[in-house]
Scaffold this active site. Structure first.
Site, PDB file in Angstrom:
ATOM      1  N   LYS A  51      12.833 -14.858 -13.073  1.00 33.95           N
ATOM      2  CA  LYS A  51      14.033 -14.127 -12.642  1.00 33.95           C
ATOM      3  C   LYS A  51      15.256 -15.034 -12.697  1.00 33.95           C
ATOM      4  CE  LYS A  51      11.397 -11.035  -9.655  1.00 33.95           C
ATOM      5  NZ  LYS A  51      11.106 -10.660  -8.247  1.00 33.95           N
ATOM      6  N   ALA A  67      13.659 -15.386  -6.699  1.00 35.29           N
ATOM      7  CA  ALA A  67      12.633 -15.376  -5.645  1.00 35.29           C
ATOM      8  C   ALA A  67      11.634 -14.277  -5.930  1.00 35.29           C
ATOM      9  CB  ALA A  67      13.279 -15.161  -4.277  1.00 35.29           C
ATOM     10  N   ASP A  68      10.434 -14.496  -5.431  1.00 36.36           N
ATOM     11  CA  ASP A  68       9.413 -13.466  -5.530  1.00 36.36           C
ATOM     12  C   ASP A  68       8.429 -13.658  -4.397  1.00 36.36           C
ATOM     13  OD1 ASP A  68       8.471 -11.219  -7.407  1.00 36.36           O
ATOM     14  OD2 ASP A  68       6.628 -12.303  -6.935  1.00 36.36           O
ATOM     15  N   GLN A  69       7.837 -12.564  -3.989  1.00 35.89           N
ATOM     16  CA  GLN A  69       6.827 -12.617  -2.934  1.00 35.89           C
ATOM     17  C   GLN A  69       5.617 -11.811  -3.381  1.00 35.89           C
ATOM     18  OE1 GLN A  69       7.068 -10.342   0.902  1.00 35.89           O
ATOM     19  NE2 GLN A  69       7.291 -12.421   1.703  1.00 35.89           N
ATOM     20  N   ALA A 104       7.972 -17.472  -3.193  1.00 31.88           N
ATOM     21  CA  ALA A 104       8.476 -18.540  -4.054  1.00 31.88           C
ATOM     22  C   ALA A 104       9.976 -18.389  -4.231  1.00 31.88           C
ATOM     23  CB  ALA A 104       7.776 -18.488  -5.406  1.00 31.88           C
TER      24      ALA A 104
END
Length: 189
Positions: A51, A67-69, A104
């Site tokens: 991203k 960011a990612d979850q 992250a």
């Protein structure tokens, strides 16, 4: 310095606004399909970086936050439910169990990359079917991995939350991100 958030998540935007830095929002076009043998933590890290990279390529010289979850139950990813029945099914599966959330974050400018990941363990209490249905009908957490909003009524579903950063569970680990922003030259208290 220009700062962009590679996310249209209102949760991430609201968290980032706490830092009171000038911010622009950009929508990254990234395929979020998990890899066949990819672990949940690796998937979260890959997507955060993808991203940030996607937006950084469009805005050379700008700092970009990606960011990612990803939620993990028994080694398998739990996505966003999207609708009532899926949310009920997720919460039923998590009742009385522990779920790990891998959040992250990646800060990118051209070839400079800073990355971090937080792991939050959520211990769910034993949930009755009626409790789950009431919760889902009231909060409608269809856009949240794990089918709950810990910053809202979802907190009533837990026995405990174990994390080094309470903002990570909402979707952006601000402690790690603040450290990375300071390293990148941003002035934070």
């Amino acid at each position: 310095m220009p700062l962009l958030l590679a996310s249209t998540s209102r949760y991430r935007r609201e968290l980032l606004e706490r830092l009171r830095l000038p911010l622009h929002i950009a929508r990254p076009e990234v395929d979020e399909t998990p890899g066949a043998t990819e672990s949940v933590p690796a998937m979260a890290a890959r997507l955060a970086r993808a991203k940030a990279d996607a937006i950084a390529r469009q805005h050379p010289g700008s700092w970009v936050i990606g960011a990612d979850q990803a939620a993990e139950l028994d080694g398998h990813p739990l996505g966003k439910p999207g609708h009532r029945e899926a949310a009920i099914a997720q919460l039923t599966a998590m009742s009385g169990r522990q779920v790990r959330f891998h959040t992250a974050v990646c800060l990118v400018r051209d070839d400079h990359v800073l990355e971090a990941q937080d792991i939050t363990t959520v211990r769910f209490r034993d949930l009755a079917e009626a409790e789950i249905e009431r919760y889902v009908d009231v909060e409608q957490p269809f856009d949240c991995a794990g089918s709950f909003k810990s910053e809202g009524l979802g907190i009533t579903l837990f026995e405990a939350i174990e994390s080094t950063d309470p903002t990570a569970l909402v979707g952006l680990p601000l402690i790690a991100l603040s450290r990375m922003l300071r390293e990148a030259g941003f002035d934070l208290p």
